[in-house]
Design a protein around this motif. Structure first.
Motif, PDB file in Angstrom:
ATOM      1  N   GLY A  17       0.767  -1.226   0.000  1.00 42.20           N
ATOM      2  CA  GLY A  17       0.000   0.000   0.000  1.00 42.20           C
ATOM      3  C   GLY A  17       0.803   1.284   0.000  1.00 42.20           C
ATOM      4  N   ARG A  18       2.139   1.204   0.080  1.00 42.00           N
ATOM      5  CA  ARG A  18       2.950   2.407   0.165  1.00 42.00           C
ATOM      6  C   ARG A  18       3.931   2.491  -1.007  1.00 42.00           C
ATOM      7  N   VAL A  19       4.289   3.721  -1.346  1.00 40.49           N
ATOM      8  CA  VAL A  19       5.270   3.925  -2.415  1.00 40.49           C
ATOM      9  C   VAL A  19       6.596   3.324  -1.970  1.00 40.49           C
ATOM     10  N   SER A  20       7.045   2.292  -2.700  1.00 43.31           N
ATOM     11  CA  SER A  20       8.253   1.563  -2.313  1.00 43.31           C
ATOM     12  C   SER A  20       9.241   1.401  -3.453  1.00 43.31           C
ATOM     13  N   ALA A  21       8.883   1.869  -4.648  1.00 40.83           N
ATOM     14  CA  ALA A  21       9.769   1.741  -5.802  1.00 40.83           C
ATOM     15  C   ALA A  21       9.301   2.705  -6.873  1.00 40.83           C
ATOM     16  N   THR A  22      10.167   2.940  -7.849  1.00 39.89           N
ATOM     17  CA  THR A  22       9.770   3.644  -9.061  1.00 39.89           C
ATOM     18  C   THR A  22       9.861   2.662 -10.220  1.00 39.89           C
ATOM     19  N   TRP A  23       9.214   3.009 -11.336  1.00 45.16           N
ATOM     20  CA  TRP A  23       9.300   2.129 -12.509  1.00 45.16           C
ATOM     21  C   TRP A  23       9.376   2.933 -13.791  1.00 45.16           C
ATOM     22  N   THR A  24      10.052   2.355 -14.764  1.00 43.21           N
ATOM     23  CA  THR A  24      10.162   2.932 -16.090  1.00 43.21           C
ATOM     24  C   THR A  24      10.032   1.801 -17.103  1.00 43.21           C
ATOM     25  N   VAL A  25      10.038   2.166 -18.366  1.00 39.41           N
ATOM     26  CA  VAL A  25      10.028   1.188 -19.448  1.00 39.41           C
ATOM     27  C   VAL A  25      11.302   1.344 -20.245  1.00 39.41           C
ATOM     28  N   ASP A  26      12.023   0.250 -20.411  1.00 38.28           N
ATOM     29  CA  ASP A  26      13.256   0.226 -21.190  1.00 38.28           C
ATOM     30  C   ASP A  26      13.055  -0.752 -22.339  1.00 38.28           C
ATOM     31  N   GLY A  27      12.831  -0.202 -23.539  1.00 32.15           N
ATOM     32  CA  GLY A  27      12.466  -1.079 -24.651  1.00 32.15           C
ATOM     33  C   GLY A  27      11.100  -1.653 -24.400  1.00 32.15           C
ATOM     34  N   ALA A  28      11.023  -2.986 -24.295  1.00 33.28           N
ATOM     35  CA  ALA A  28       9.751  -3.638 -24.003  1.00 33.28           C
ATOM     36  C   ALA A  28       9.707  -4.175 -22.581  1.00 33.28           C
ATOM     37  N   ALA A  29      10.698  -3.807 -21.763  1.00 39.29           N
ATOM     38  CA  ALA A  29      10.766  -4.325 -20.400  1.00 39.29           C
ATOM     39  C   ALA A  29      10.378  -3.256 -19.393  1.00 39.29           C
ATOM     40  N   VAL A  30       9.673  -3.657 -18.359  1.00 39.03           N
ATOM     41  CA  VAL A  30       9.390  -2.789 -17.218  1.00 39.03           C
ATOM     42  C   VAL A  30      10.555  -2.923 -16.236  1.00 39.03           C
ATOM     43  N   VAL A  31      11.125  -1.788 -15.854  1.00 41.04           N
ATOM     44  CA  VAL A  31      12.270  -1.768 -14.943  1.00 41.04           C
ATOM     45  C   VAL A  31      11.829  -1.146 -13.620  1.00 41.04           C
ATOM     46  N   VAL A  32      12.024  -1.880 -12.541  1.00 40.80           N
ATOM     47  CA  VAL A  32      11.609  -1.441 -11.209  1.00 40.80           C
ATOM     48  C   VAL A  32      12.851  -1.125 -10.388  1.00 40.80           C
ATOM     49  N   ARG A  33      12.851   0.061  -9.768  1.00 38.67           N
ATOM     50  CA  ARG A  33      13.965   0.475  -8.909  1.00 38.67           C
ATOM     51  C   ARG A  33      13.433   0.672  -7.488  1.00 38.67           C
ATOM     52  N   PRO A  34      13.663  -0.304  -6.615  1.00 36.56           N
ATOM     53  CA  PRO A  34      13.140  -0.208  -5.240  1.00 36.56           C
ATOM     54  C   PRO A  34      13.744   0.963  -4.486  1.00 36.56           C
ATOM     55  N   LEU A  35      12.933   1.523  -3.605  1.00 35.82           N
ATOM     56  CA  LEU A  35      13.376   2.593  -2.711  1.00 35.82           C
ATOM     57  C   LEU A  35      13.805   2.045  -1.355  1.00 35.82           C
ATOM     58  N   ARG A  36      13.530   0.788  -1.144  1.00 37.13           N
ATOM     59  CA  ARG A  36      13.934   0.107   0.088  1.00 37.13           C
ATOM     60  C   ARG A  36      14.201  -1.350  -0.273  1.00 37.13           C
ATOM     61  N   ARG A  37      14.762  -2.082   0.661  1.00 38.78           N
ATOM     62  CA  ARG A  37      15.005  -3.494   0.413  1.00 38.78           C
ATOM     63  C   ARG A  37      13.673  -4.248   0.476  1.00 38.78           C
TER      64      ARG A  37
END
Length: 362
Positions: A309-329
């Motif tokens: 329920g909380r913002v814990s990562a950001t995401w982008t699209v690289d080509g056809a892949a979704v890339v997730v960058r966590p803000l915490r472990r």
């Protein structure tokens, strides 16, 4: 009178997720969902599709495109002077109420440039240009009246005309699924074939609609969502039919009596939110869904991932892949759920051509 019940952050979080259709995907039709949410933030044209995919079962992006071309939903400047996607009924009913705020916000940016410009005269000149029914970009409209007001420059004139003085719709193909198109504007009344409703004396329906989609909430949250300063009278008028809570910071929160307030222990699935989603921006105090340390992400256009329920990562699209960058472990189960939802999102965004997802290390 007993002291109001205190709702902790997790209780508020689960209520927000339920109102925003993020706790369980809804079976609502697209038009009804846009109405329930009081519109979707849409300055980035493709973002509402991801927002609705995260909220609705079996969402078909063609349905939203059809609503745009069928003139049942419309892209226009409204809340906070930002572009929103709203039902035709809502924008016609609400636009007059936002008129003063929109003028003030444009003047807040361009007051020096627009000094000496009679805004009523500017509006009349802009309407005269658009009276031929030809859609125009903001720059084209500004240049058409610039001979009369050569001082301000096209940007201040255009923003004042399109974002404030002339209620305008951004026409398709702008905002259609997987389609690029520049911004072309027509007056809302010309595009929708109906006149904007007169300024309503009663703002209580707007307060109720906000609480249905965002409550429990404080009056400061209502102001932050709408950009409107003049709603205390409406809140006071509707107060007797509302229930009152307090948050852990001591703020008074108001809500509709029968609105969902799930048990704080209710599991919250991973959800991918688009840029500028109102589930975050619709509040002054956003601590119910995002940590103060990450608050800037919501106004910087970052797409975010909700985990528990909380913002814990950001995401982008690289080509056809979704890339997730966590803000915490993330725990191993959390990473698995993020990867599964990200894979489903990748398939949606690529029309089934790819389900690739990459979850990076924080």
């Amino acid at each position: 009178m007993p002291n109001p019940t205190v709702l902790d952050v997790r209780s508020l979080n689960r209520a927000t997720l339920a109102r925003q259709l993020l706790l369980d995907r809804s079976a609502l039709p697209v038009h009804a969902a846009v109405g329930h949410l009081c519109g979707l933030q849409a300055q980035e044209p493709q973002e509402p599709f991801a927002g609705l995919w995260s909220r609705l079962r079996a969402f078909d992006p063609a349905e939203l495109s059809d609503l745009l071309t069928g003139r049942r939903v419309v892209r226009t400047h409204l809340m906070r002077r930002t572009v929103h996607l709203l039902t035709a009924e809502d924008v016609l009913a609400w636009r007059a109420r936002f008129d003063t705020m929109l003028r003030q916000r444009v003047l807040g940016t361009y007051r020096r440039e627009l000094t000496g410009v009679d805004l009523d005269e500017l509006a009349a000149a802009g309407r005269a240009v658009l009276a031929d029914g030809e859609p125009r970009s903001m720059g084209e409209l500004a240049r058409a009246v610039a001979a009369r007001w050569p001082g301000p420059g096209s940007r201040p004139l255009g923003e004042m005309l399109i974002a404030a003085l002339i209620p305008a719709a951004q026409l398709p193909p702008r905002g259609l699924w997987r389609t690029k198109g520049g911004v072309r504007n027509l007056p809302l009344s010309a595009w929708l074939g109906r006149e904007i409703e007169p300024l309503a004396e009663d703002d209580r329906p707007l307060v109720r609609r906000y609480l249905a989609a965002f409550g429990p909430a404080a009056t400061a949250d209502l102001r932050a969502w709408s950009g409107l300063a003049g709603l205390p009278a409406a809140v006071k008028a509707v107060r007797e039919e509302l229930v009152v809570f307090r948050d852990e910071r001591g703020r008074e929160l108001l809500d509709l009596p029968e609105a969902p307030r799930p048990d704080p222990g209710t599991p919250a699935p991973v959800r991918f939110l688009p840029a500028f989603d109102n589930a975050i921006l619709g509040y002054d105090d956003r601590s119910r869904i995002i940590d103060d340390a990450h608050r800037g992400l919501s106004v910087a256009g970052e797409r975010v991932v909700l985990v528990d329920g909380r913002v814990s990562a950001t995401w982008t699209v690289d080509g056809a892949a979704v890339v997730v960058r966590p803000l915490r472990r993330l725990s191993r189960p959390e990473r698995g759920e993020v990867a599964a939802e990200g894979s489903a999102l990748a398939a949606f965004l690529s029309d089934g051509e790819s389900d690739r997802v990459r979850v990076e290390t924080p």
